[in-house]
Design an enzyme around this catalytic site. Structure first.
Site, short mmCIF file in Angstrom:
data_model
loop_
_atom_site.label_atom_id
_atom_site.label_comp_id
_atom_site.label_asym_id
_atom_site.label_seq_id
_atom_site.Cartn_x
_atom_site.Cartn_y
_atom_site.Cartn_z
N CYS A 75 23.87 28.24 -1.39
CA CYS A 75 24.13 26.92 -1.98
C CYS A 75 25.57 26.47 -1.79
O CYS A 75 26.50 27.09 -2.32
CB CYS A 75 23.77 27.00 -3.47
SG CYS A 75 24.22 25.56 -4.40
N ASP A 105 27.07 40.16 -2.06
CA ASP A 105 28.51 40.01 -2.21
C ASP A 105 28.93 38.55 -2.50
O ASP A 105 29.59 38.26 -3.50
CB ASP A 105 29.07 40.55 -0.86
CG ASP A 105 30.49 40.21 -0.60
OD1 ASP A 105 31.19 39.92 -1.57
OD2 ASP A 105 30.87 40.25 0.58
N SER A 107 27.12 35.95 -3.48
CA SER A 107 26.51 35.41 -4.71
C SER A 107 27.20 35.96 -5.94
O SER A 107 27.41 35.23 -6.92
CB SER A 107 25.03 35.78 -4.78
OG SER A 107 24.40 35.38 -3.60
N ASP A 152 21.85 44.65 3.03
CA ASP A 152 23.00 45.16 3.79
C ASP A 152 23.63 46.43 3.22
O ASP A 152 24.34 47.13 3.93
CB ASP A 152 24.09 44.07 3.88
CG ASP A 152 23.59 42.81 4.56
OD1 ASP A 152 22.61 42.89 5.32
OD2 ASP A 152 24.18 41.74 4.33
N MET A 194 20.46 43.98 11.42
CA MET A 194 21.27 43.17 10.50
C MET A 194 22.27 44.04 9.73
O MET A 194 22.37 45.24 9.94
CB MET A 194 20.37 42.43 9.52
CG MET A 194 19.70 41.21 10.10
SD MET A 194 18.83 40.34 8.78
CE MET A 194 18.36 38.84 9.63
N ARG A 196 25.31 42.22 8.44
CA ARG A 196 26.53 41.40 8.38
C ARG A 196 27.74 42.23 8.81
O ARG A 196 27.74 42.75 9.91
CB ARG A 196 26.71 40.82 6.97
CG ARG A 196 27.40 39.48 6.96
CD ARG A 196 27.50 38.95 5.55
NE ARG A 196 26.24 38.44 5.07
CZ ARG A 196 25.84 37.17 5.24
NH1 ARG A 196 26.61 36.32 5.83
NH2 ARG A 196 24.68 36.77 4.78
N GLN A 286 13.27 42.51 9.37
CA GLN A 286 13.97 43.54 8.57
C GLN A 286 14.06 43.19 7.11
O GLN A 286 14.35 44.03 6.27
CB GLN A 286 15.41 43.70 9.06
CG GLN A 286 15.56 44.22 10.44
CD GLN A 286 16.94 43.90 11.00
OE1 GLN A 286 17.85 44.68 10.84
NE2 GLN A 286 17.09 42.77 11.66
N ARG A 287 13.93 41.90 6.79
CA ARG A 287 14.13 41.48 5.41
C ARG A 287 12.80 41.20 4.71
O ARG A 287 12.77 40.98 3.50
CB ARG A 287 15.00 40.23 5.40
CG ARG A 287 16.21 40.37 4.53
CD ARG A 287 17.24 39.35 4.76
NE ARG A 287 16.83 37.99 4.50
CZ ARG A 287 17.57 36.93 4.83
NH1 ARG A 287 18.74 37.10 5.43
NH2 ARG A 287 17.16 35.72 4.57
O1 F6P Z 1 22.90 39.42 3.89
C1 F6P Z 1 21.61 39.61 4.37
C2 F6P Z 1 21.47 39.13 5.79
O2 F6P Z 1 20.15 39.42 6.20
C3 F6P Z 1 22.48 39.72 6.78
O3 F6P Z 1 22.14 41.01 7.20
C4 F6P Z 1 22.43 38.69 7.87
O4 F6P Z 1 23.65 38.63 8.56
C5 F6P Z 1 22.19 37.40 7.13
O5 F6P Z 1 21.67 37.75 5.86
C6 F6P Z 1 21.27 36.43 7.81
O6 F6P Z 1 21.25 35.27 7.05
P1 F6P Z 1 20.21 34.09 7.23
O7 F6P Z 1 18.89 34.57 6.73
O8 F6P Z 1 20.76 33.01 6.39
O9 F6P Z 1 20.15 33.80 8.68
#
Ligand code: F6P
Length: 363
Positions: A75, A105, A107, A152, A194, A196, A286-287
């Site tokens: 946001c 981090d 947020s 992360d 991923m 970051r 991965q997420r």
């Molecule tokens: O912080 C989680 C994360 O998945 C990071 O590993 C990656 O760099 C980033 O978010 C990707 O963000 P977005 O989903 O906004 O592309």
């Protein structure tokens, strides 16, 4: 009764839903009223339909559901004082005196700024007649508790963040799948993961899958790394390995702080070793997906701890962050954890890689 708002913010992480579920149900069992703030800080700024009272049934079935069902956002308005002023106004108008924020981090840094500004925001809201004198007196303090939700695992003051283990597992499954096709074709794969600016996912995936080489930001390779990876890959081939797998953290850098890119590695393996090389960027797979048992449990015990922290808090106590250390749930100052996390990035920027590693693993 305490009226607690709960929100998820930043990149979603598997386990955020179990965390919200624990806050809602444990909070209710302790006599609190719990409000889901939808769409992260954006919902706090927008107010209205984005702030909903939760009941026991609101979170039914959430343990197994990935992502975050109350939504999340990166946001921009909350990064401005005007946005935070509006957010404070919405909290007061909804009678919410405590906030549990589950995010990474960025947020939690936002949460810390919000709390440090709180009395100034309340004063301004009163002066501009957006809240009454009674409201200004009643809401002169905001309790904020941070839960670390991020794949992360990049937050200091905690061993593990909600979502990291599930994500690691997902990465391992993908790398294992890549391994079978790589072996079949005797190919090399360069896999970007991923994280970051943090190398935890890459490093742990490298260990868990037996990768040939791993690149992470906290420990850049020696200057002649191009030769090193070729020697390593060649040696492993000589030992009979039919595949080469190199895992690269998305934030990987060389010792001059230049990014190391997957295509660069691909070209080196192709040109110098003649390996048929492919690149795979795992991306948001991965997420996604259902949280692993560990993340469901971690999020549940930490969600409970976050409500307890709200109930224990007093105006003179710093905002706590719920973490994990030596297998125990911890409650440490949020501001300190945020500072230490930023110091890692600073140490990397100053090429002080030993300090970056030490800060990541303070034992
Ligand atoms: O912080 C989680 C994360 O998945 C990071 O590993 C990656 O760099 C980033 O978010 C990707 O963000 P977005 O989903 O906004 O592309």
């Amino acid at each position: 009764p305490k009226r607690i708002g709960v929100l998820t913010s930043g990149g979603d992480a598997p386990g955020m839903n179990p965390a919200v579920r624990a806050v809602v149900r444990y909070g209710i069992s302790k006599g609190c009223e719990i409000f889901g703030i939808y769409e992260g800080y954006q919902g706090l700024v927008d107010g209205g339909k984005f702030i909903k009272k939760m009941d026991w049934k609101s979170v039914r079935g959430w343990l197994a559901v990935g992502g975050t069902s109350i939504g999340t956002a990166r946001c921009m308005p909350f990064k401005t004082r005007e946005g935070r002023l509006q957010a404070a106004c919405n909290l007061v108008k909804n009678g919410i005196d405590s906030l549990i924020v589950c995010g990474g981090d960025g947020s939690l840094t936002g949460a810390d700024v919000f709390r440090s500004e709180w009395s100034g925001l309340i004063e301004e809201l009163f002066k501009t007649e957006r809240i009454t004198k009674d409201e200004a007196t009643q809401y002169n303090h905001l309790t904020i508790v941070g839960l670390v939700g991020s794949i992360d695992n990049d937050m200091s003051s905690t061993d593990i963040t909600i979502g990291a283990v599930t994500s690691l597992h997902r990465i391992c499954e993908s790398v294992d799948s890549i391994g079978t096709t790589a072996s079949s074709h005797s190919r090399a794969f360069v896999v970007e993961v991923m994280g970051r600016h943090c190398g935890w996912l890459a490093l742990m995936a490298g260990i868990a899958t037996g990768a040939d080489f791993v690149f992470i930001p906290e420990r850049p390779p020696a200057d002649d790394w191009e030769t090193t990876i070729c020697n390593v890959a060649h040696r492993h081939r000589e030992l009979g390995k039919r595949k080469t797998v190199i895992i690269v953290a998305e934030g990987a850098i060389d010792s001059a702080l230049n990014p190391i890119k997957v295509d660069q590695i691909k070209d080196i393996l192709t040109e110098r070793l003649g390996l048929d090389t492919r690149v795979t960027t795992l991306g948001h797979t991965q997420r996604g997906g259902s949280p692993a048992a560990f993340d469901r449990i971690l999020a549940t015990v930490q969600g409970v701890a976050s409500v307890d922290a709200v109930l224990r808090s007093t105006p003179d106590m710093p905002s706590p962050m719920i973490g994990m250390s030596d297998n125990q749930v911890t409650c440490k100052p949020l501001m300190k954890a945020v500072e230490l996390t930023h110091e890692v990035a600073q140490a990397i920027g100053e090429k002080n890689f030993a300090r970056a590693m030490a800060l990541r693993d303070p034992q």
